[in-house]
Structure formats: C-alpha cells, structure tokens
Design a protein around this motif. Sequence first.
Motif, short mmCIF file in Angstrom:
data_model
loop_
_atom_site.label_atom_id
_atom_site.label_comp_id
_atom_site.label_asym_id
_atom_site.label_seq_id
_atom_site.Cartn_x
_atom_site.Cartn_y
_atom_site.Cartn_z
N VAL A 238 0.84 -1.21 0.00
CA VAL A 238 0.00 0.00 0.00
C VAL A 238 0.87 1.26 0.00
CG1 VAL A 238 -1.68 1.32 1.36
CG2 VAL A 238 -1.96 -1.13 1.08
N GLY A 239 2.05 1.15 0.62
CA GLY A 239 2.95 2.29 0.68
C GLY A 239 3.40 2.80 -0.68
N LYS A 240 3.24 1.96 -1.70
CA LYS A 240 3.62 2.37 -3.06
C LYS A 240 2.61 3.34 -3.68
CE LYS A 240 6.05 -1.96 -4.16
NZ LYS A 240 6.10 -3.14 -5.08
N THR A 241 1.41 3.37 -3.11
CA THR A 241 0.34 4.13 -3.74
C THR A 241 -0.11 5.36 -2.96
OG1 THR A 241 -1.36 2.75 -2.67
CG2 THR A 241 -0.54 2.04 -4.82
N VAL A 242 0.35 5.52 -1.70
CA VAL A 242 -0.03 6.70 -0.92
C VAL A 242 0.55 7.95 -1.58
CG1 VAL A 242 0.20 7.89 1.29
CG2 VAL A 242 -0.18 5.41 1.24
N PRO A 243 -0.28 8.93 -1.95
CA PRO A 243 0.24 10.14 -2.60
C PRO A 243 1.14 10.95 -1.67
CG PRO A 243 -2.13 9.92 -2.93
CD PRO A 243 -1.75 8.93 -1.88
N ILE A 244 2.21 11.49 -2.23
CA ILE A 244 3.12 12.37 -1.49
C ILE A 244 3.18 13.71 -2.23
CG2 ILE A 244 5.38 12.64 -0.45
CD1 ILE A 244 5.87 9.65 -0.95
N LEU A 245 2.58 14.72 -1.63
CA LEU A 245 2.62 16.06 -2.23
C LEU A 245 3.83 16.82 -1.71
CD1 LEU A 245 -0.54 15.19 -1.64
CD2 LEU A 245 -0.99 17.52 -2.42
N PHE A 246 4.25 17.81 -2.48
CA PHE A 246 5.30 18.71 -1.98
C PHE A 246 4.71 20.09 -1.79
CE2 PHE A 246 8.51 22.02 -2.80
CZ PHE A 246 9.24 21.83 -1.64
N GLY A 247 5.05 20.71 -0.65
CA GLY A 247 4.64 22.08 -0.38
C GLY A 247 5.78 22.84 0.26
N GLY A 248 6.22 23.87 -0.38
CA GLY A 248 7.31 24.66 0.17
C GLY A 248 7.70 25.76 -0.79
N SER A 249 7.08 26.93 -0.66
CA SER A 249 7.37 28.06 -1.54
C SER A 249 7.18 27.69 -3.01
CB SER A 249 8.78 28.59 -1.30
OG SER A 249 8.93 29.06 0.03
N VAL A 250 6.12 26.93 -3.28
CA VAL A 250 5.79 26.59 -4.67
C VAL A 250 5.23 27.82 -5.36
CG1 VAL A 250 4.37 25.14 -6.16
CG2 VAL A 250 5.33 24.20 -4.04
N ASN A 251 5.67 28.06 -6.59
CA ASN A 251 5.16 29.19 -7.37
C ASN A 251 5.12 28.82 -8.85
OD1 ASN A 251 7.83 29.66 -8.48
ND2 ASN A 251 8.37 30.61 -6.52
N SER A 252 4.77 29.77 -9.69
CA SER A 252 4.61 29.49 -11.12
C SER A 252 5.93 29.14 -11.80
CB SER A 252 3.96 30.70 -11.82
OG SER A 252 4.78 31.85 -11.66
N LYS A 253 7.04 29.50 -11.19
CA LYS A 253 8.35 29.23 -11.80
C LYS A 253 8.88 27.84 -11.46
CE LYS A 253 9.82 34.08 -11.90
NZ LYS A 253 10.83 35.08 -11.45
N ASN A 254 8.52 27.32 -10.30
CA ASN A 254 9.10 26.03 -9.90
C ASN A 254 8.09 24.89 -9.83
OD1 ASN A 254 7.74 26.39 -7.40
ND2 ASN A 254 9.52 27.36 -6.47
N ALA A 255 6.81 25.17 -10.08
CA ALA A 255 5.77 24.14 -9.95
C ALA A 255 6.06 22.92 -10.83
CB ALA A 255 4.40 24.73 -10.27
N ILE A 256 6.33 23.15 -12.09
CA ILE A 256 6.55 22.03 -13.01
C ILE A 256 7.87 21.31 -12.73
CG2 ILE A 256 6.72 21.32 -15.41
CD1 ILE A 256 3.91 22.24 -14.37
N PRO A 257 8.98 22.00 -12.46
CA PRO A 257 10.19 21.27 -12.05
C PRO A 257 9.96 20.36 -10.85
CG PRO A 257 10.77 23.51 -12.63
CD PRO A 257 9.27 23.44 -12.68
N TYR A 258 9.14 20.79 -9.90
CA TYR A 258 8.83 19.93 -8.76
C TYR A 258 7.99 18.73 -9.19
CZ TYR A 258 10.50 23.50 -5.44
OH TYR A 258 11.27 24.39 -4.72
N LEU A 259 7.00 18.96 -10.06
CA LEU A 259 6.14 17.87 -10.50
C LEU A 259 6.91 16.83 -11.31
CD1 LEU A 259 2.71 19.43 -11.54
CD2 LEU A 259 3.21 17.93 -9.60
N LYS A 260 7.97 17.25 -11.95
CA LYS A 260 8.77 16.32 -12.74
C LYS A 260 9.61 15.39 -11.86
CE LYS A 260 9.22 19.15 -16.93
NZ LYS A 260 10.18 19.91 -17.80
#
Length: 265
Positions: free
Chosen positions: A203-225
């Motif tokens: 089950v640990g393979k499927t639990v979503p892990i979000l990132f939050g930390g000064s996310v903005n329009s410039k770094n959102a996609i680099p983080y998602l990658k």
Amino acid sequence: MHKILIGTNWKMYKSIAEAKEYTTALKAFFENFSTDIELFIIPSFTSLHPVQEIVKDSTILLGAQNMHWQDEGAYTGEISPVHLKEIGVQIIELGHSERREYFNETDEILYKKVKAALKHGLKPLICIGETREEKELFLTKEVLATQLKTIFQKIEVHDAQQLWIAYEPRWAIGEGGKVAEPKYIEEVHECLRDLLIEILGEVGKTVPILFGGSVNSKNAIPYLKCKHVSGLFIGRAAWDLDSFKDILLQVKKFVEHRKKVRSCS
C-alpha cells in the motif's frame, strides 16, 4: 496514471466575501478543465460552509485546516470531525508546521486525529517536514521516519489507502522560506516512498506524497517532474487567483504532454 493533486491552504486569510468570490471564479475556471487533476482548497473555518455551497456540485474538494480527535466534549475552541463531516468537508489537513510550532501539536496527537478522521470517512492530509537545524545536521531522514512511524502506528492497511502525505520542509515555507532545489525534493520523496513501503507494505507504493514549500509558477513544473512527487500543496502563490490559474494551466499542459509521451512509448 494517477491524478495529480493540486491544492492550497488559505491559513487565516480571506473573509467570507473574499472566499466566495475566489471560489466562484475558480469553479468556473476549473469546470471541464482536466480529469487528471484533483483540485482541493482549504479555507478558514468561517468560510467552510459558504464555500461548500459553491463547490458541492463540482469536482473541487473541500478541506479544513484542523480538527479535534473527539466527536464531542468540553473542548472550548475546538472543532469536531462530526461537525466538519456534516457540512460537507472531505479533507482534513493535519500536522502543519504552524500547528506544531505555535500550538504544541505532537505526532502522538496527530495519530489520534488521523484515526478520528478515518473513522468518519474524512481524508487526512498529513503534513510532515524537518526544521532548518535538523536539515543542517543531516537528520532529515531520521526526523521524517519518526514522524511517519509515530503517526502511522496501528493504522490499518485498508485505512492507509485514504491518506495523503504533504512533505513541507519547515525551512521552505512561509514568507521567508528558502526555495528548495528539485534534486533535493526528489531525494527526500524517494526516501519517503521507501519509508511508506517499509511501514505499510505494498500500500505504501500508492499513498500520494505532495510537496509544499514556496511553490510558485516558476518552480511548480520542475517539482512535479520529480520522481515520487504526486502533487503540490501551494501557499501564497495560490491565494491570488490569477497566479493560481497560471499554475493550473501549466499543470494541465504538463499532464497532457505526459499522457502523449506515455501513449507513444
């Protein structure tokens, strides 16, 4: 391919009127937007019911910023999971660093809150993260392991499937937060994935892990990658609707490109 989770916590900002105006516009913008994006908003308590009335016939999920672990009782100033469920709340944000720092919340308390949320069919969004001092002492992995193992004690595997994790390094959030490098975020998220598998098994393979930390329009996609980043938990960059729309459009484009690449491979 799992949905990308995108959400924002408004903290102690936005009046009821501001919340309703923002949510009405966001709902119109997000209608027929992308079925591959799970969008959620977490207003202050006074705005929960008015906002729920706006989003109830949409795909936008509604969250609350905190709750008590008891259904009822003499806990002045607290809010019951029963009351939140009653007005249509779906997500409970638990363990934000400000709750830990200013209100002395411990991982043991969070464990009780997580159990209460699961009992009432509410989805716990569990915030974890290390301080600047802990990072500089190379204690990040140990800190995160302690937080997860304490909070996840005696959580049944079938219940764990309802959990979301938000990695929010305490040194990277707030007005003076330092922007984290994507490489570091990828390393930590890989560590978190390994910890979840250690604690929960498959089950640990499927639990979503979000990132939050000064996310903005410039770094959102680099983080998602970054590998093992399931979504973004956005602060002040999402409080301005135009800024949030910009990020959402970028995410939509990213999702569409990812689907095209996978369909060709």
